[in-house]
Enzyme design. Structure first.
Site, PDB file in Angstrom:
ATOM      1  N   CYS A  13     -15.773   3.489  -1.013  1.00 56.29           N
ATOM      2  CA  CYS A  13     -14.968   2.773   0.017  1.00 56.29           C
ATOM      3  C   CYS A  13     -13.598   3.601   0.454  1.00 56.29           C
ATOM      4  O   CYS A  13     -12.956   3.915  -0.458  1.00 56.29           O
ATOM      5  CB  CYS A  13     -14.820   1.277  -0.494  1.00 56.29           C
ATOM      6  N   PRO A  14     -13.235   3.743   1.743  1.00 57.03           N
ATOM      7  CA  PRO A  14     -14.195   2.987   2.925  1.00 57.03           C
ATOM      8  C   PRO A  14     -14.978   4.196   3.724  1.00 57.03           C
ATOM      9  O   PRO A  14     -15.437   3.698   4.684  1.00 57.03           O
ATOM     10  CB  PRO A  14     -12.873   2.683   3.677  1.00 57.03           C
TER      11      PRO A  14
END
Length: 83
Positions: A13-14
């Protein structure tokens, strides 16, 4: 219409959502993007991403620690009536 495959396994993430966003921008409305990810956070990330951008999360599954998301690119906004 075809389906494009985006393999973002091993990214955290992200990055999976950012890569998917980049891919969707180059696609035609209605086309499908299948994303393969291994980051558990991608489940909530893709749900929120689709809710916020108007793309449709049409399928989601998990098998052996690999998450698969199928996203349909949103239609283009209707043009304002020019009179």
């Amino acid at each position: 219409m075809g389906e494009t495959l985006l393999d973002v396994k091993s990214l955290s993430c992200p990055l999976p959502v950012l890569r998917a966003n980049r891919a969707l921008r180059s696609m035609q409305p209605g086309e499908r993007l299948r994303v393969l990810a291994t980051d558990r956070a991608s489940v909530s990330d893709f749900q929120a991403f689709c809710r916020e951008t108007g793309h449709a999360l049409i399928a989601f599954s998990e098998e052996g620690g690999v998450f698969s998301f199928v996203i349909r690119r949103r239609p283009e906004p209707a043009a304002s009536g020019a009179g």
